[in-house]
Design a protein around this motif. Structure first.
Motif, PDB file in Angstrom:
ATOM      1  N   THR A  80       0.888  -1.219  -0.054  1.00 18.57           N
ATOM      2  CA  THR A  80      -0.105  -0.227  -0.104  1.00 18.57           C
ATOM      3  C   THR A  80       0.763   1.317  -0.162  1.00 18.57           C
ATOM      4  OG1 THR A  80      -0.185   0.330   2.357  1.00 18.57           O
ATOM      5  CG2 THR A  80      -1.538  -1.390   1.460  1.00 18.57           C
ATOM      6  N   PRO A  81       0.341   2.214  -0.481  1.00 18.40           N
ATOM      7  CA  PRO A  81       1.118   3.651  -0.582  1.00 18.40           C
ATOM      8  C   PRO A  81       1.388   4.289   1.133  1.00 18.40           C
ATOM      9  CG  PRO A  81      -1.174   4.206  -1.306  1.00 18.40           C
ATOM     10  CD  PRO A  81      -0.826   2.768  -1.033  1.00 18.40           C
ATOM     11  N   ASP A  82       1.782   3.575   1.939  1.00 14.75           N
ATOM     12  CA  ASP A  82       2.092   3.826   3.342  1.00 14.75           C
ATOM     13  C   ASP A  82       3.396   4.319   2.978  1.00 14.75           C
ATOM     14  OD1 ASP A  82       1.640   4.549   6.220  1.00 14.75           O
ATOM     15  OD2 ASP A  82       3.191   3.198   6.230  1.00 14.75           O
ATOM     16  N   ALA A  83       3.989   5.567   3.465  1.00 11.04           N
ATOM     17  CA  ALA A  83       5.160   6.243   3.083  1.00 11.04           C
ATOM     18  C   ALA A  83       6.476   5.464   4.026  1.00 11.04           C
ATOM     19  CB  ALA A  83       5.417   7.762   3.248  1.00 11.04           C
ATOM     20  N   ALA A  89       7.017   5.885  -0.811  1.00  8.25           N
ATOM     21  CA  ALA A  89       7.935   6.685  -0.977  1.00  8.25           C
ATOM     22  C   ALA A  89       8.821   5.944  -2.107  1.00  8.25           C
ATOM     23  CB  ALA A  89       8.918   6.468   0.430  1.00  8.25           C
ATOM     24  N   TRP A  90       8.486   5.091  -2.769  1.00  5.23           N
ATOM     25  CA  TRP A  90       9.186   4.593  -3.952  1.00  5.23           C
ATOM     26  C   TRP A  90       8.897   5.270  -5.218  1.00  5.23           C
ATOM     27  CZ3 TRP A  90      10.100  -1.457  -4.275  1.00  5.23           C
ATOM     28  CH2 TRP A  90      10.289  -2.085  -2.861  1.00  5.23           C
ATOM     29  N   ASN A  91       9.751   5.726  -5.960  1.00  2.00           N
ATOM     30  CA  ASN A  91       9.607   6.395  -7.159  1.00  2.00           C
ATOM     31  C   ASN A  91       9.359   5.056  -8.396  1.00  2.00           C
ATOM     32  OD1 ASN A  91      12.110   5.572  -8.154  1.00  2.00           O
ATOM     33  ND2 ASN A  91      12.867   7.448  -7.412  1.00  2.00           N
ATOM     34  N   GLY A 102      14.428  -7.607  -9.030  1.00  8.16           N
ATOM     35  CA  GLY A 102      14.231  -8.054  -7.737  1.00  8.16           C
ATOM     36  C   GLY A 102      15.232  -7.349  -6.694  1.00  8.16           C
ATOM     37  N   VAL A 103      15.096  -6.052  -6.784  1.00  3.02           N
ATOM     38  CA  VAL A 103      16.078  -5.301  -5.772  1.00  3.02           C
ATOM     39  C   VAL A 103      15.189  -4.285  -5.359  1.00  3.02           C
ATOM     40  CG1 VAL A 103      17.940  -3.375  -5.574  1.00  3.02           C
ATOM     41  CG2 VAL A 103      18.078  -5.553  -7.353  1.00  3.02           C
ATOM     42  N   ALA A 104      15.057  -3.947  -3.932  1.00  2.00           N
ATOM     43  CA  ALA A 104      14.136  -3.081  -3.061  1.00  2.00           C
ATOM     44  C   ALA A 104      14.796  -1.856  -3.378  1.00  2.00           C
ATOM     45  CB  ALA A 104      14.026  -3.460  -1.818  1.00  2.00           C
ATOM     46  N   SER A 105      13.944  -0.695  -2.941  1.00  2.00           N
ATOM     47  CA  SER A 105      14.312   0.705  -2.978  1.00  2.00           C
ATOM     48  C   SER A 105      15.571   1.000  -2.172  1.00  2.00           C
ATOM     49  CB  SER A 105      13.075   1.724  -2.778  1.00  2.00           C
ATOM     50  OG  SER A 105      12.802   1.387  -1.054  1.00  2.00           O
ATOM     51  N   ASP A 106      15.754   0.242  -1.142  1.00  2.00           N
ATOM     52  CA  ASP A 106      17.087   0.504  -0.479  1.00  2.00           C
ATOM     53  C   ASP A 106      18.342  -0.259  -0.642  1.00  2.00           C
ATOM     54  OD1 ASP A 106      16.097  -1.988   0.363  1.00  2.00           O
ATOM     55  OD2 ASP A 106      15.819  -1.204   2.605  1.00  2.00           O
ATOM     56  N   GLY A 107      17.994  -0.992  -1.688  1.00  2.00           N
ATOM     57  CA  GLY A 107      19.262  -1.726  -2.499  1.00  2.00           C
ATOM     58  C   GLY A 107      19.107  -3.275  -1.888  1.00  2.00           C
ATOM     59  N   LEU A 134      -1.659   1.017  -7.415  1.00  2.00           N
ATOM     60  CA  LEU A 134      -1.133   0.569  -6.029  1.00  2.00           C
ATOM     61  C   LEU A 134      -1.253   2.110  -5.296  1.00  2.00           C
ATOM     62  CD1 LEU A 134       1.516  -1.879  -6.579  1.00  2.00           C
ATOM     63  CD2 LEU A 134      -0.900  -2.362  -5.889  1.00  2.00           C
ATOM     64  N   ARG A 135      -0.961   3.123  -5.925  1.00  2.00           N
ATOM     65  CA  ARG A 135      -0.800   4.422  -5.082  1.00  2.00           C
ATOM     66  C   ARG A 135      -2.251   5.061  -4.822  1.00  2.00           C
ATOM     67  NH1 ARG A 135       3.476   7.150  -4.656  1.00  2.00           N
ATOM     68  NH2 ARG A 135       2.726   9.351  -4.777  1.00  2.00           N
ATOM     69  N   THR A 136      -3.375   4.253  -5.470  1.00  2.00           N
ATOM     70  CA  THR A 136      -4.851   4.796  -5.262  1.00  2.00           C
ATOM     71  C   THR A 136      -5.288   4.008  -3.983  1.00  2.00           C
ATOM     72  OG1 THR A 136      -5.855   3.117  -6.600  1.00  2.00           O
ATOM     73  CG2 THR A 136      -5.191   4.925  -7.724  1.00  2.00           C
ATOM     74  N   LEU A 137      -4.513   3.137  -3.482  1.00  2.00           N
ATOM     75  CA  LEU A 137      -5.007   2.277  -2.480  1.00  2.00           C
ATOM     76  C   LEU A 137      -4.964   2.970  -1.025  1.00  2.00           C
ATOM     77  CD1 LEU A 137      -3.270  -1.315  -3.085  1.00  2.00           C
ATOM     78  CD2 LEU A 137      -5.780  -0.617  -3.601  1.00  2.00           C
TER      79      LEU A 137
END
Length: 417
Positions: A80-83, A89-91, A102-107, A134-137
């Protein structure tokens, strides 16, 4: 008077023009965004994202569903779009990298329980639309539980080696020698649908046995059937319409979806368009048959005991000839699922019963009752052997030891399926 009217008209025109400057781009953006969001909603359904990213009794897409693997238990992420705890917070670039590499936003490297080996086939446009939906959830604060892996798999760096050995990133490339429908079906099956995640056997590293693609595999004490063109255990005798009907409603004139596949139908395939389901059917029907296996002959004593139990306990619904009742009770005669290489699904349904796929658009109140409470391991083995070898069926017999092992594994499971 005429001059005043002209001034009024000019002023109105100026206001309308100003309004278009202020609101025009916003209105256009909203229309465009809605289109992307709606397309993303359909793609999220095709990927069955809600199934893995929703915990039992949890909020949709908030994660923390436990997913059992041979290496331990992994808990799904909050998408969900919880920051703070979700992907708010993902772009776009970070989200695409997760889906594609298969790599998350923090690497951090993700485990392939998140099916990026299949999602990597999705186009950039489709991935961006998925994120737009997903950002509408509703944002849900839900921190992901730590995974329960043993050393060294609890160190994500191990996934770097796994990726080098078993993962090839890259978007789907259409085959120019195939039709548009075939390519659409291949894109969905090999990509977002990630059908091979369940229907292809895995090696000791949890990677696909590529020489046995779609030939059926054990999953969570069920058996995901063979999807190749084998006429006894696969889709060789199914028509395109048989496949479309099964994916749309969870049943057809041949069989009914139970277990994990019932969940897939409810949350995913029943929400897909008829055109996409038809494309999937065309692609699946093109998969070549796996090499035929010759099963051992069932013993006469087991068959006679199984026939007697079947007549007493099963024939009222499935009929003495194993034909079932159209649109109510599945046929066992000639059933690919019944004759599968492993009898897990048949034995589990006899032991625990099961609920078919059901939802607002596909209501089905006809559940398979449990017989595990009144049949011994020997009796379950006998009746399972009988239905796998009666009416022209042919499959390996089932032993009491097989039944006991499965009973021990699933005796506490009585709700999910």
């Amino acid at each position: 008077m005429r001059q005043r009217a002209l001034l009024t008209l000019a002023a109105s025109g100026a206001l309308i023009g100003a309004g278009m400057l202020v609101f025009g781009p916003l209105a256009h953006g909203q229309i465009g965004d809605f289109s992307r969001q709606e397309r993303g909603r359909e793609l999220v359904a095709a990927g069955d994202c809600v199934a893995c990213h929703t915990a039992p009794d949890g909020q949709p897409f908030a994660g923390n569903r436990p997913i059992g693997t041979p290496f331990g238990t992994i808990y799904s992420a909050n998408i969900t779009p919880d920051a703070e705890t979700g992907i708010g917070a993902w772009n776009e670039e970070q989200f695409y990298r997760a889906m594609h590499e298969g790599v998350a936003s923090d690497g951090r490297r993700l485990y392939p329980a998140f099916p990026y080996p299949w999602f990597t086939k999705a186009t950039r446009g489709d991935v961006d639309d998925i994120r737009a939906y997903l950002r509408t959830l509703e944002p849900v604060r839900s921190a992901q539980r730590p995974n329960e892996f043993t050393w060294p798999l609890n160190h994500r760096i191990a996934m770097a080696g796994w990726n080098r050995l078993f993962f090839t990133p890259g978007e789907f490339k259409p085959d120019k020698n195939q039709s548009a429908d075939w390519n659409r079906g291949a894109y969905l099956v090999e990509g977002l649908g990630h059908c091979g995640a369940c229907h292809t056997p895995k090696d000791v590293f949890g990677a696909d046995k590529t020489s046995q693609r779609y030939q059926g595999s054990e999953i969570q004490n069920w058996f995901a059937p063979n999807l190749t063109g084998d006429k006894r255990t696969g889709l060789g005798t199914w028509s395109d319409q048989d496949i479309v009907a099964f994916l749309k409603a969870g049943h057809n004139n041949r069989t009914t979806a139970y277990g994990p596949m019932a969940e897939v139908v409810k949350d995913s395939t029943s929400k897909m368009s008829d055109a996409d389901l038809k494309a999937i059917a065309i692609y699946l029907k093109s998969l070549p048959a796996a090499p035929a296996e010759e099963p051992s002959a069932a013993q006469g004593t087991a068959m006679s005991a199984g026939k007697s139990i079947y007549g007493d306990q099963c024939s009222a619904c499935h009929q003495l000839g194993g034909d079932g009742v159209k649109n109510m009770f599945p046929s066992l005669k000639g059933s690919a699922a019944v004759q599968s290489r492993q009898p897990l699904s048949v034995v589990r349904l006899i032991l625990n019963g099961g609920h078919p796929a059901s939802g607002p658009a596909i209501p089905n109140a006809l559940s398979m009752p449990s017989f595990g409470w009144k049949l011994s391991d020997d009796q379950v083995a006998a009746v399972a052997t009988y239905i796998r070898n009666a009416w022209g069926n042919q499959a390996e017999p089932v032993s009491a030891g097989d039944v006991k092992a499965l009973r021990d594994s699933v005796q506490a499971v009585n709700s999910a399926y």
